[in-house]
Structure formats: structure tokens, C-alpha cells
Design an enzyme around this catalytic site. Sequence first.
Site, PDB file in Angstrom:
ATOM      1  N   CYS A   3       9.915   5.033   0.832  1.00 42.51           N
ATOM      2  CA  CYS A   3       8.233   4.508  -0.158  1.00 42.51           C
ATOM      3  C   CYS A   3       7.387   4.201   0.566  1.00 42.51           C
ATOM      4  O   CYS A   3       6.914   5.150   1.484  1.00 42.51           O
ATOM      5  CB  CYS A   3       9.161   2.487  -0.878  1.00 42.51           C
ATOM      6  SG  CYS A   3       7.799   2.213  -1.870  1.00 42.51           S
ATOM      7  N   HIS A  51      13.434   4.577  -3.307  1.00 46.37           N
ATOM      8  CA  HIS A  51      14.171   3.343  -2.771  1.00 46.37           C
ATOM      9  C   HIS A  51      15.846   4.022  -3.396  1.00 46.37           C
ATOM     10  O   HIS A  51      16.925   3.435  -3.716  1.00 46.37           O
ATOM     11  CB  HIS A  51      14.773   2.411  -3.591  1.00 46.37           C
ATOM     12  CG  HIS A  51      13.197   1.061  -2.601  1.00 46.37           C
ATOM     13  ND1 HIS A  51      12.470   0.610  -1.901  1.00 46.37           N
ATOM     14  CD2 HIS A  51      12.008   2.038  -3.651  1.00 46.37           C
ATOM     15  CE1 HIS A  51      11.348   0.513  -1.832  1.00 46.37           C
ATOM     16  NE2 HIS A  51      11.025   0.860  -3.046  1.00 46.37           N
ATOM     17  N   GLU A 102      18.505   2.437  -0.972  1.00 44.47           N
ATOM     18  CA  GLU A 102      19.075   1.467  -0.763  1.00 44.47           C
ATOM     19  C   GLU A 102      19.269   1.412  -2.517  1.00 44.47           C
ATOM     20  O   GLU A 102      20.235   0.049  -2.590  1.00 44.47           O
ATOM     21  CB  GLU A 102      18.801   0.468   0.302  1.00 44.47           C
ATOM     22  CG  GLU A 102      17.482  -0.833  -0.162  1.00 44.47           C
ATOM     23  CD  GLU A 102      16.190   0.636   0.280  1.00 44.47           C
ATOM     24  OE1 GLU A 102      14.753  -0.090  -0.698  1.00 44.47           O
ATOM     25  OE2 GLU A 102      16.382   1.895  -0.317  1.00 44.47           O
TER      26      GLU A 102
END
Length: 211
Positions: free
Chosen positions: A86, A189, A191
Site C-alpha cells: 500500500c 492489502h 494481509e
Amino acid sequence: MRDAQPKVGILNYGIGNVGSLYSALRFFNQSTYVVNDARKIKEYDIIVLSGVGNFSAAVKKLKKGGFWEEILEYVTYKNKPILGICLGMQMFASKSYEGGEYEGFGFIDGSVVRMEVLNEKLPRIGWFSLSFPKENPIFNGLRYGNFYFMHSYHFLPKDENSVIAISKYGNLNVVSAVMSFNIVGLQFHPEKSQGDGLRVLRNAMRYLSNV
């Protein structure tokens, strides 16, 4: 570096989703640590630079904490691998125009600008599919190819060969992943992107452990 389990350091400089990223990397038993002291960066085989929010604020925090020069030495002079996520990816650029004009690391020549998008809201938040200009090992084995994004600015690299994934947002083709030898950047992202996000992280670690 050819270790099957490289030592990965997530840089904790005060802006970033460090806890979720740590858990995601640990999910597939990656040897992962949170790095609070910039002087210890050199101890790691791969470093991860995440971040959310404002470009200039992130740069100031990195410099205040002593991370900036350590990252430059690690990546530029020692040619060791880094993954940016990001805002972390955006800081690979030469400069950003978020709230003014600010210098980035310059790992990949280009600029970060506000998305000029028609009939869509900013920030861009939600799930979007990727398309790939060319085959790349970072995206091997994906099941759905949808990833979670949250941003208002995007990276415009000068070298199109560094772009390994794009995604559509309104009238824009948004650069969503970049690569240049020891450097991998993801605008989304991983994650927060469930199974495919974990697959991308695993693939990125495998790739970067062999550069």
C-alpha cells in the site's frame, strides 16, 4: 541468499498494519519478526515496508526513527530484497504529490498522484480483481484474483516493464503491483485479502528469497 526460510523483518515505524501482516506471514510458518530498531534492519534477509495514510507523514516518521537511511542502504547499496505494501509501495516512487511535493526512495522511477476518477468515490475501498500484463511468479496459484484496496493516490511508474498487475477503478487502470529485481510492491492489502492474499505473500517471499 538461498535459505528456504529467510528471516523476514516487518518495519514498525508507527504507520502500518503490522499486527495483521505479522499474522499473515506466520500463517505459512514464515520466520517473521517485528523490527522496532532501525539499526537492526541489516540482520534480516527480507524487509517489509507497509503503511496506511499520508505519504509525507510516513516519510517523516521513517526519517525520525532512523529507518530511511537504513532502508536506502539495505535496498540500494546492498541490493537486498524489500516488499512494500500500500503506502509502502508508493514510497518506492521518486516523488509524491500528496499534500505537496515530497521525495520518495526512488527505487522505481515515477510519481504518486491523486486518482482522477470519473463517477467513483475516493478513497477507493473494497475488493477488486487484477489483470496481468505478463506472467509473474508472484501471482501463481490464485483461485479468485480479488484483493482488498484502500487508497486515494496511485503510483505511475515511468517504466511500464516494472508493472506486474493492474486493476480497474472507473476510468483508470490502477497500477496494483510492481517489481524490479529485489523490489516488489503491492498496492492492495494481501494481509486483508483472505486466501489469495496469503498466496501472494507466500509467492513474494519465495521470489525475494532467491534474488
